[in-house]
Each structure stands twice: as C-alpha cells, then as structure tokens.
Design a protein around this motif. Sequence first.
Motif, short mmCIF file in Angstrom:
data_model
loop_
_atom_site.label_atom_id
_atom_site.label_comp_id
_atom_site.label_asym_id
_atom_site.label_seq_id
_atom_site.Cartn_x
_atom_site.Cartn_y
_atom_site.Cartn_z
N ALA A 96 -4.04 4.49 0.55
CA ALA A 96 -3.97 3.98 -0.82
C ALA A 96 -5.36 3.77 -1.42
CB ALA A 96 -3.19 2.66 -0.83
N GLY A 97 -6.40 4.23 -0.71
CA GLY A 97 -7.75 4.16 -1.26
C GLY A 97 -8.57 2.98 -0.75
N PHE A 98 -7.96 2.11 0.03
CA PHE A 98 -8.67 0.96 0.59
C PHE A 98 -9.32 1.36 1.93
CE2 PHE A 98 -7.57 -2.73 -2.09
CZ PHE A 98 -6.74 -2.09 -2.99
N PRO A 131 0.81 -1.22 0.00
CA PRO A 131 0.00 0.00 0.00
C PRO A 131 0.84 1.28 0.00
CG PRO A 131 -0.20 -1.16 2.12
CD PRO A 131 0.58 -2.06 1.21
N VAL A 132 2.08 1.21 0.47
CA VAL A 132 2.93 2.40 0.47
C VAL A 132 3.40 2.70 -0.96
CG1 VAL A 132 5.05 3.45 1.38
CG2 VAL A 132 3.62 2.02 2.87
N ASP A 172 0.11 -2.18 17.07
CA ASP A 172 0.72 -1.00 16.45
C ASP A 172 0.98 -1.21 14.97
OD1 ASP A 172 0.62 0.14 18.91
OD2 ASP A 172 2.78 0.02 19.33
N ARG A 173 1.51 -2.38 14.66
CA ARG A 173 1.80 -2.71 13.26
C ARG A 173 0.50 -2.75 12.46
NH1 ARG A 173 4.43 -2.03 9.15
NH2 ARG A 173 5.08 -3.75 7.82
N LEU A 221 -3.09 -0.64 8.35
CA LEU A 221 -4.45 -0.22 7.97
C LEU A 221 -4.46 1.25 7.54
CD1 LEU A 221 -6.72 -2.05 10.62
CD2 LEU A 221 -6.05 -2.83 8.34
N ASP A 222 -3.68 2.08 8.22
CA ASP A 222 -3.57 3.50 7.83
C ASP A 222 -3.03 3.64 6.41
OD1 ASP A 222 -4.56 4.37 10.21
OD2 ASP A 222 -2.63 5.03 11.06
N SER A 223 -2.00 2.84 6.09
CA SER A 223 -1.40 2.94 4.75
C SER A 223 -2.39 2.42 3.70
CB SER A 223 -0.07 2.20 4.68
OG SER A 223 -0.27 0.81 4.79
#
Lengths: 248, 248
Positions: B181-183, B22-23, B169-170, B175-177
């Motif tokens: 990315a639109g997800f 996603p990055v 945390d991971r 999930l943030d990334s």
Amino acid sequence: MTDITFIISRIESMMYEVTFDPVQRKGKIIANISIVDEADFKKVLNLIRQAVHSGLSVSPYIKIIRSGEKIGNLKIEKGKTGIATACSITIDGVLLKSGVPVKPKFGGVVEIHDGSPLRFTDILTYESTTIDPLDVLMSQELTSVTEMVNTGSGKILANLREAPMAARDRIEQVLDSLVEAGFSCILEVGEPNSDILGIQVGRDKLGIAVIGGTNPMALVQEHGIDINTQEMSILLDIGEMTHIDEVK
Amino acid sequence: MTDITFIISRIESMMYEVTFDPVQRKGKIIANISIVDEADFKKVLNLIRQAVHSGLSVSPYIKIIRSGEKIGNLKIEKGKTGIATACSITIDGVLLKSGVPVKPKFGGVVEIHDGSPLRFTDILTYESTTIDPLDVLMSQELTSVTEMVNTGSGKILANLREAPMAARDRIEQVLDSLVEAGFSCILEVGEPNSDILGIQVGRDKLGIAVIGGTNPMALVQEHGIDINTQEMSILLDIGEMTHIDEVK
C-alpha cells in the motif's frame, strides 16, 4: 539494551569520582563546560552572574578557560572562551560519599510562580535516554529563565533524585552543609512517601529537587547568544574555581 | 508519577484511533503536520520528494494545507503552508487493529552504511519522556539525512516496537500489505529473542524497526530551512492525501 550507554551510567560514574567535602570546602566537583565567542564573553558573564544572584545556579563558583588553554581533554579554540560551572549531579555525589544511597531519577522543567516551585511540566528519565535531559529540554525552548529572573515566575530546569526516608536526618545535614558552602541549589525536599512537585516517589522514599546547572546557559541562549554546553564534562577541584563576584 | 503525561499515553490513544486497512487502502492514519513559510514551499516539497524517493519516509502520501485553511483544530496562518505526512506510529495502529499486541518502545537515531542499517546510536524511550523522542533527536542535530540521501550512508531517525514471536506470521503478512500500500518504511524485522540494530528485545519478543516519519523534515532542517513539525498531530483519512509525485 546492549550497545548504547544510557545517561544514568555516566551519572553514576561521575558521582563515584566526586570528592568534594562541603564542611572542609575541598575536593572535586562535577562541572559543565560552556564555550562562547570571546566577543560575547562580557555579556555572558553578566547573564551568568544575574542567574547566580537569582538563585538559578548550582553554585557561584566558576572557572574561566581562555582560548589556547586546556581543560581536561578539551582545548579552547582561538576566538573562544570556556566557562566551567558546577553541575547539579555534584549534590548526588556528595550525598553518596556521605553514605546516602541516592538515586538520580530525571531532568525536567519546573514551573515557578512568585518564587515558589509549583510542579514539573516536562521530564526525561536518566534510565531511558542516551542524551542529557537538561540538554534536550534546553534545545526544545521550553524554559523561560529570563522571565523567571525578571518577574519571579517562569519555567526553569531542575532534576529529581530519590533517597530512602531512613536517611532523612543525614540528608538534611548534608544539604545544610552544602548550602553553607555556597551550593544553595536545593529547590525542594519532599516528605517521605509524598509527591514532590507533582511527581510520585517510590515507597519509603523521599524526593529531592535541585536547580539544574544549565539554567544560566538557558538564560544566555534565551538572549540570542550562542552557547555550547557539555554537561557533566569533567571533575574539577573547587580550589581552582573563583566566586563569580570576584571574576572580572 | 502523577500530573504529567508520558508520550506513550498519547501514542496508545492515537494507535487506538487508526482505522487504515492496507488491503482496502482505506481509513484513517496518524499524521504529522509541518508548517513552513509559503516562500520556502517549493524547495521544501522538492526535499520531501527526495526523501520519499530515497526510502526515508513512512509513505509517499501527503496533504497540502494552504494558508487560511484548517486541519483539525489548526488554522494555517497567513504566509504559511501546512504539510501533513504519515507518522510511523500508523504502523503500530495497523498492527494493533490486526490483533497483534504491539508495544512501541522508543525513538532513536540509526546509523546506515551503504544502505544497510547498522545500529541505534541514540535512543529515548516512550515510557519515560513527556516530549516526542524524534522531535528531541531532530533538534539535537544528531541526524545526517542529507548525507544519507547523497551517499547511502548517514544517520536517520527511526523507532522500535516489540511484539510477541507467536504473532510473527501475522506481523509479516500485515507488514507486506503495508509495503504494497506504499508504506515501505520497515527498516528491519528482528529474529525472535535476538538483538535488533544493537538493541536487546524482551523474552519471546521480536523487534520491528521503522523509518521515522520526520526524516524528510530533518532533511529540510539540515538545508537551513525553518520547519515546525508537530508529531502525531491528527488522524487523517488516506483518501484526503495525494501521492507526492502528483503534487504540483
């Protein structure tokens, strides 16, 4: 999991209420209720009769509920007809009341070849779904009950329960008395510790595969006729039901 | 159980194949393929767009496959159009490839009230069915995606996975990334050892509820348009997909 009710809970409650004694041929069974248009009723009755004569129902006993009449909490609407038929969980109820610790496992689709059951091709376990597996499988259009009725080969609805091998003699006795009472829906009884229709059973258990009570409804549906079935809908005294060959 | 394949096996195989980062916004995701009549395509595209804009899809990226073209092993018939969309199991694949031991648990129906998810009302676990739960639940007509789109309240398809609280945390980072990315399909992330949408999680686990990838198809179906969806059909490079707002 907390707020939701898995189908196994409903099955166990219904099993507990069964009082049907196959030797006396008296008492309450578990019934499915199907609703059809009055206009389709004759055609539906003929298809159900065909399924019964092909050995694809739990029993030949049915109850017709006319529009305006009530069954349980359900009132049949104007223009509709209700048909109560035996649900296969009745078999589990009768085994339980005979002292057999029976455990319903799953509903599925069984492939039949020239009249012999080969294997389960799809299954849904009762412990892990909130919806009746046979209802699900029916709406996935995975069955070919029409083909089965016409050729002796096809895919039908069936379900599986396990019981301890120690109870084997008692199980055979109870199943025999059920067959004599018209419940000739036993598809296969497995050997202890052996696969049944491609499915492994628990240690020191045997599997019992039973014809699904909704095969006649799958047949009706395959003929493009609307039918709305509620599985394990009510308890019904066998005395209120009539042999389908005596229904006009 | 021996001869049959539970849906969890297919899920795990597909998760293993996910390479989407996603990055970098590169790599392969899991896609569902829906087939519609060419004549319905414009209407269908508008409904999917509506679902995407209401936050009821996994991602806004789609791929159109015209009649005569192939996708994977599937050739689109004459008169039909194929639409590939992201499957929510992509999220599990990305978490797995980030080193999180994620376990997909079940698909179900979530009740939404004024935009807030309340609880799962029906579920089917992946370990105990041979058929995709969201496909089952869609055909049971338990959803009210149209109502959800119009009023912010309704019943939508969603699914749940568990992961160890140690990875929290991971998980949040991944999930943030994904959202960036639109997800933006994350419905709710539960607190460790706490119920999520009425469902208990395992000890020292947290639950992650994700929007089902087939909500746009449920919306299409609720509008009386025929749509045939194969879930977890193929792996698709995100580079081959287009944002739905750029599709004519």
